[in-house]
Design a protein around this motif. Structure first.
Motif, PDB file in Angstrom:
ATOM      1  N   ASP A 134      50.426 -24.004  13.413  1.00  0.00           N
ATOM      2  CA  ASP A 134      49.242 -23.766  14.127  1.00  0.00           C
ATOM      3  C   ASP A 134      48.140 -23.272  13.154  1.00  0.00           C
ATOM      4  O   ASP A 134      46.957 -23.251  13.293  1.00  0.00           O
ATOM      5  CB  ASP A 134      49.448 -22.564  15.113  1.00  0.00           C
ATOM      6  CG  ASP A 134      50.129 -22.967  16.132  1.00  0.00           C
ATOM      7  OD1 ASP A 134      50.365 -24.463  16.422  1.00  0.00           O
ATOM      8  OD2 ASP A 134      50.576 -22.356  17.188  1.00  0.00           O
ATOM      9  N   ALA A 135      48.606 -22.834  11.677  1.00  0.00           N
ATOM     10  CA  ALA A 135      47.580 -22.083  10.659  1.00  0.00           C
ATOM     11  C   ALA A 135      46.691 -23.346  10.500  1.00  0.00           C
ATOM     12  O   ALA A 135      45.559 -22.963  10.282  1.00  0.00           O
ATOM     13  CB  ALA A 135      48.603 -21.589   9.548  1.00  0.00           C
ATOM     14  N   ALA A 136      47.036 -24.605  10.070  1.00  0.00           N
ATOM     15  CA  ALA A 136      46.330 -25.505   9.616  1.00  0.00           C
ATOM     16  C   ALA A 136      45.401 -26.088  10.845  1.00  0.00           C
ATOM     17  O   ALA A 136      44.132 -26.201  10.577  1.00  0.00           O
ATOM     18  CB  ALA A 136      46.933 -26.503   9.117  1.00  0.00           C
ATOM     19  N   ILE A 137      45.874 -25.874  11.995  1.00  0.00           N
ATOM     20  CA  ILE A 137      45.075 -26.364  13.208  1.00  0.00           C
ATOM     21  C   ILE A 137      43.860 -25.445  13.401  1.00  0.00           C
ATOM     22  O   ILE A 137      42.930 -25.478  13.780  1.00  0.00           O
ATOM     23  CB  ILE A 137      46.024 -26.628  14.362  1.00  0.00           C
ATOM     24  CG1 ILE A 137      46.917 -27.662  14.101  1.00  0.00           C
ATOM     25  CG2 ILE A 137      45.156 -26.659  15.611  1.00  0.00           C
ATOM     26  CD1 ILE A 137      47.855 -28.115  15.284  1.00  0.00           C
ATOM     27  N   LEU A 138      44.357 -24.094  13.286  1.00  0.00           N
ATOM     28  CA  LEU A 138      43.360 -22.888  13.616  1.00  0.00           C
ATOM     29  C   LEU A 138      42.351 -22.845  12.409  1.00  0.00           C
ATOM     30  O   LEU A 138      41.133 -22.739  12.684  1.00  0.00           O
ATOM     31  CB  LEU A 138      44.185 -21.487  13.319  1.00  0.00           C
ATOM     32  CG  LEU A 138      45.142 -21.092  14.536  1.00  0.00           C
ATOM     33  CD1 LEU A 138      45.702 -19.802  14.395  1.00  0.00           C
ATOM     34  CD2 LEU A 138      44.341 -21.125  15.793  1.00  0.00           C
ATOM     35  N   GLY A 139      42.629 -23.197  11.043  1.00  0.00           N
ATOM     36  CA  GLY A 139      41.531 -23.506  10.278  1.00  0.00           C
ATOM     37  C   GLY A 139      40.578 -24.453  10.601  1.00  0.00           C
ATOM     38  O   GLY A 139      39.413 -24.358  10.485  1.00  0.00           O
TER      39      GLY A 139
ATOM     40  N   THR B 120      60.788 -16.196  19.448  1.00  0.00           N
ATOM     41  CA  THR B 120      61.503 -17.077  18.617  1.00  0.00           C
ATOM     42  C   THR B 120      60.596 -18.316  18.395  1.00  0.00           C
ATOM     43  O   THR B 120      60.342 -18.657  17.367  1.00  0.00           O
ATOM     44  CB  THR B 120      62.539 -17.245  18.984  1.00  0.00           C
ATOM     45  OG1 THR B 120      63.449 -15.766  19.095  1.00  0.00           O
ATOM     46  CG2 THR B 120      63.625 -17.942  17.684  1.00  0.00           C
ATOM     47  N   ALA B 121      60.211 -18.788  19.252  1.00  0.00           N
ATOM     48  CA  ALA B 121      59.555 -20.210  19.353  1.00  0.00           C
ATOM     49  C   ALA B 121      58.155 -19.922  19.036  1.00  0.00           C
ATOM     50  O   ALA B 121      57.708 -20.919  18.001  1.00  0.00           O
ATOM     51  CB  ALA B 121      59.500 -20.747  20.836  1.00  0.00           C
ATOM     52  N   ILE B 122      57.622 -18.844  19.262  1.00  0.00           N
ATOM     53  CA  ILE B 122      56.283 -18.540  18.596  1.00  0.00           C
ATOM     54  C   ILE B 122      56.130 -18.453  17.075  1.00  0.00           C
ATOM     55  O   ILE B 122      55.413 -19.155  16.467  1.00  0.00           O
ATOM     56  CB  ILE B 122      55.531 -17.541  19.409  1.00  0.00           C
ATOM     57  CG1 ILE B 122      55.212 -17.640  20.845  1.00  0.00           C
ATOM     58  CG2 ILE B 122      54.309 -16.755  18.342  1.00  0.00           C
ATOM     59  CD1 ILE B 122      55.001 -16.415  21.384  1.00  0.00           C
ATOM     60  N   LEU B 123      57.276 -17.888  16.444  1.00  0.00           N
ATOM     61  CA  LEU B 123      57.280 -17.649  15.180  1.00  0.00           C
ATOM     62  C   LEU B 123      57.310 -19.001  14.415  1.00  0.00           C
ATOM     63  O   LEU B 123      56.972 -19.278  13.296  1.00  0.00           O
ATOM     64  CB  LEU B 123      58.546 -16.965  14.711  1.00  0.00           C
ATOM     65  CG  LEU B 123      58.619 -15.226  15.025  1.00  0.00           C
ATOM     66  CD1 LEU B 123      59.608 -14.836  14.706  1.00  0.00           C
ATOM     67  CD2 LEU B 123      57.156 -14.694  14.322  1.00  0.00           C
ATOM     68  N   GLU B 124      58.110 -20.207  15.167  1.00  0.00           N
ATOM     69  CA  GLU B 124      58.196 -21.335  14.597  1.00  0.00           C
ATOM     70  C   GLU B 124      56.972 -22.157  14.600  1.00  0.00           C
ATOM     71  O   GLU B 124      56.641 -22.929  13.728  1.00  0.00           O
ATOM     72  CB  GLU B 124      59.412 -22.306  15.509  1.00  0.00           C
ATOM     73  CG  GLU B 124      60.551 -21.659  15.128  1.00  0.00           C
ATOM     74  CD  GLU B 124      61.775 -22.169  15.927  1.00  0.00           C
ATOM     75  OE1 GLU B 124      61.282 -23.267  16.777  1.00  0.00           O
ATOM     76  OE2 GLU B 124      62.953 -21.791  15.940  1.00  0.00           O
ATOM     77  N   LEU B 125      56.077 -21.928  15.733  1.00  0.00           N
ATOM     78  CA  LEU B 125      54.737 -22.635  15.751  1.00  0.00           C
ATOM     79  C   LEU B 125      53.630 -21.896  15.064  1.00  0.00           C
ATOM     80  O   LEU B 125      52.720 -22.564  14.686  1.00  0.00           O
ATOM     81  CB  LEU B 125      54.580 -22.458  17.543  1.00  0.00           C
ATOM     82  CG  LEU B 125      55.380 -23.398  18.398  1.00  0.00           C
ATOM     83  CD1 LEU B 125      54.992 -23.002  19.810  1.00  0.00           C
ATOM     84  CD2 LEU B 125      55.086 -24.807  18.171  1.00  0.00           C
TER      85      LEU B 125
END
Length: 588
Positions: free
Chosen positions: A317-322, A308-313
């Motif tokens: 994290d998408a912008a940071i991964l890019g 559940t916490a991972i879905l929120e993160l």
């Protein structure tokens, strides 16, 4: 509706794993308990069989020892010509038969006699009884009954057995306890080769023993108290004694009687931790099952919370991964550029180092060559100049012999300079790959003989060259000039660095498709410190002294051997000589 939803969640997704772990661990615990219980029961059965075998063997061995004293007495009497009552009595007292053999009712000696009418008898000479009433009184004839006579006849038929057969005492009319009598005969001489009718005359008598079988076995059974077994001795046909699943029976044949041993484990047999071990395994398995199930249950709950916490993160994290991907791409590109630059720099550094080493080598070769030329050319030029001046100034006044001597000096100096230039030019052609190597058919034997004669003439026969040729049958194809360069240098060096008159050995032999040449001398040898530089141009041994040379001969030899795809090896000891071995593929 919430309760059914929670139940479905408990049996689906990550929460299904605790139930699977619980079922698997419970199954494994039960399987382990069954297997351990089976193994324990099998080990106990094997242990019981082993102890039962020990008990049976001990009983059989103890019964056999019971009759040793009777056999010893029969052997003693066989060597006693008098057979005195005192000696028999002393022997029986010494062995304490009443204490050692509780199953013996009486023991005694009977002598065999034959009367004038041919009737034989076996009369009791002496008898000792356990009770007040002796079973066999003095003078009693052991052959007076049919059963006893049958035993006697068996003794005559089979004299080699340890003891005679038995006769049942219950066949007689004497009021005695049921039992048997056993005979141990003693002879005048070994009866093995005599006929049955001759053996009676050879018989001196018997040692007889009356046996109470039940009392005998009770005495033997007393030695089994240390075994965790219950051993019951019963007659054949009695009901079997059983306890649990383990029981064993054995039949004993003792002096004509058949007895049965019933063996079962005693309570002490099951003492210890063997039977507790399966229960311990089951308890440990159930405990581990509950522990693992609890751990997996806790981990599954934490996993649900973490998912559940991972879905929120993930969204954040998408912008940071890019950004990280772009940064990694730039770093990778820059790293590749740096690696390429470093590779080019290392290659350039290696090229510069190689060029510097080549330049140093060229400078050394140039220096060595200039030194060689200045030294090697100066002497012959001085000889030529001196001889020419003498001939120019005093030609008319010199005798013909003196003029010829000066001319020969000029010719030798010229040849020396020519040979030096030829060696330098030959080395240059070899290193540049311009030396022609054209294989042609060659008579190797003739070549070796011609070369030997040429070297003897060129060296003014300073040292004899001993040529040895063996097994050179076959066609040889090689370049003669290259071969001449190799062995002219090796043979001339061998002669040059050897004391005059000492032979130089030159041998040739065929090995498969190779020709093996060996040039061996007993000259000055090569110092150990000079061996690493032996095949470098313009390098000479430190012990050559004033002997002239260019330092190019062995370099030319090595290059020519490699050109012929051959092998060059050597062995040298300073002060004792050198041997060079050349192996060339010459035979086709």
């Amino acid at each position: 509706m919430r309760a059914p939803t929670r139940i479905r969640q408990s049996f689906s997704g990550p929460m299904l794993m605790p139930w699977i772990v619980c079922i698997l661990t419970l199954s494994l615990s039960v399987a382990a308990w069954i297997q351990v219980r089976h193994n324990t029961e099998r080990e106990l059965a094997l242990h019981f069989d082993s102890l039962s075998s020990i008990a049976c063997n001990s009983i059989q061995r103890a019964i056999g020892l019971e009759f040793d004293d009777a056999q010893i007495l029969s052997e003693l009497l066989r060597h006693d010509s008098t057979i005195s009552d005192q000696r028999i009595t002393n022997f029986l007292k010494s062995v304490h038969w009443q204490r050692r053999h509780p199953g013996f009712m009486d023991i005694g000696v009977a002598l065999y006699t034959t009367n004038s009418s041919g009737n034989d008898s076996l009369l009791v000479k002496l008898s000792e009884s356990r009770g007040p009433n002796s079973l066999h009184v003095r003078g009693f004839d052991l052959l007076s009954e049919a059963a006893r006579r049958a035993v006697f006849e068996k003794i005559m038929d089979f004299p080699g057995q340890r003891a005679g057969d038995v006769a049942s005492l219950t066949d007689t009319n004497m009021p005695i306890h049921p039992g048997v009598v056993q005979y141990h005969p003693f002879w005048k001489s070994p009866p093995g080769l005599l006929k049955p009718e001759e053996r009676k005359s050879n018989l001196r008598g018997v040692v007889f023993v009356s046996i109470d079988q039940s009392q005998l076995l009770r005495g033997v059974m007393g030695g089994l108290t240390n075994l965790p077994l219950i051993v019951t001795l019963v007659s054949q046909g009695a009901p079997r004694v059983t306890r649990g699943t383990m029981a064993r029976t054995a039949t004993l044949s003792i002096s004509g009687g058949e007895w049965r041993l019933d063996i079962i484990p005693s309570p002490s047999f099951y003492a210890g931790t063997r039977m507790i071990f399966p229960t311990v395994v089951l308890i440990c398995g159930l405990t581990m099952s509950m522990l693992l199930t609890s751990i997996v249950w806790i981990q599954a709950r934490r996993r649900v919370e973490a998912e559940t916490a991972i879905l929120e993160l993930r969204v954040r994290d998408a912008a940071i991964l890019g950004f990280n991907a772009e940064l990694e791409r730039r770093i990778t590109l820059r790293t590749a550029e740096l690696v390429e630059s470093q590779t080019r720099l290392r290659a350039s550094e290696e090229e510069l180092r190689h060029a510097l080493e080549q330049e140093k080598e060229l400078v050394r070769l140039k220096t060595d060559f200039v030194s060689l030329v200045s030294h090697e050319f100066r002497t012959p030029l001085g000889i030529i100049q001196s001889a020419a001046e003498v001939l120019e100034s005093y030609f008319d006044r010199l005798k013909a012999e003196r003029r010829n001597a000066h001319l020969q000096d000029i010719a030798r100096a010229t040849r020396r300079m020519t040979n030096l230039m030829e060696e330098v030019l030959l080395l240059g052609r070899v290193d540049s790959g311009k030396l022609d190597c054209t294989p042609q058919v060659l008579d190797l034997t003739d070549f070796c003989r011609r070369l030997t004669n040429e070297l003897l003439a060129a060296t003014n026969r300073k040292c004899p060259i001993e040529l040895s040729i063996a097994n050179l049958e076959g066609q040889v194809a090689t370049d003669e000039n290259t071969l001449r360069h190799i062995f002219t240098n090796l043979l001339s060096n061998a002669v040059k660095y050897s004391t005059g008159g000492h032979p130089v050995h030159f041998s040739v032999v065929r090995e498969n498709n190779h020709a093996v040449f060996v040039v061996r001398d007993s000259g000055i040898g090569i110092p150990r410190a000079d061996l690493p530089h032996l095949f470098q141009a313009f390098r000479r041994g430190s012990n050559v002294g004033g002997t002239t040379g260019t330092g190019l001969g062995l370099v030319i030899v090595k290059r020519c051997v490699e050109l012929q795809a051959g092998e060059l090896t050597f062995v040298s000891t300073e002060g004792m000589g050198t041997a060079f071995k050349v192996k060339l593929p010459l035979f086709t």
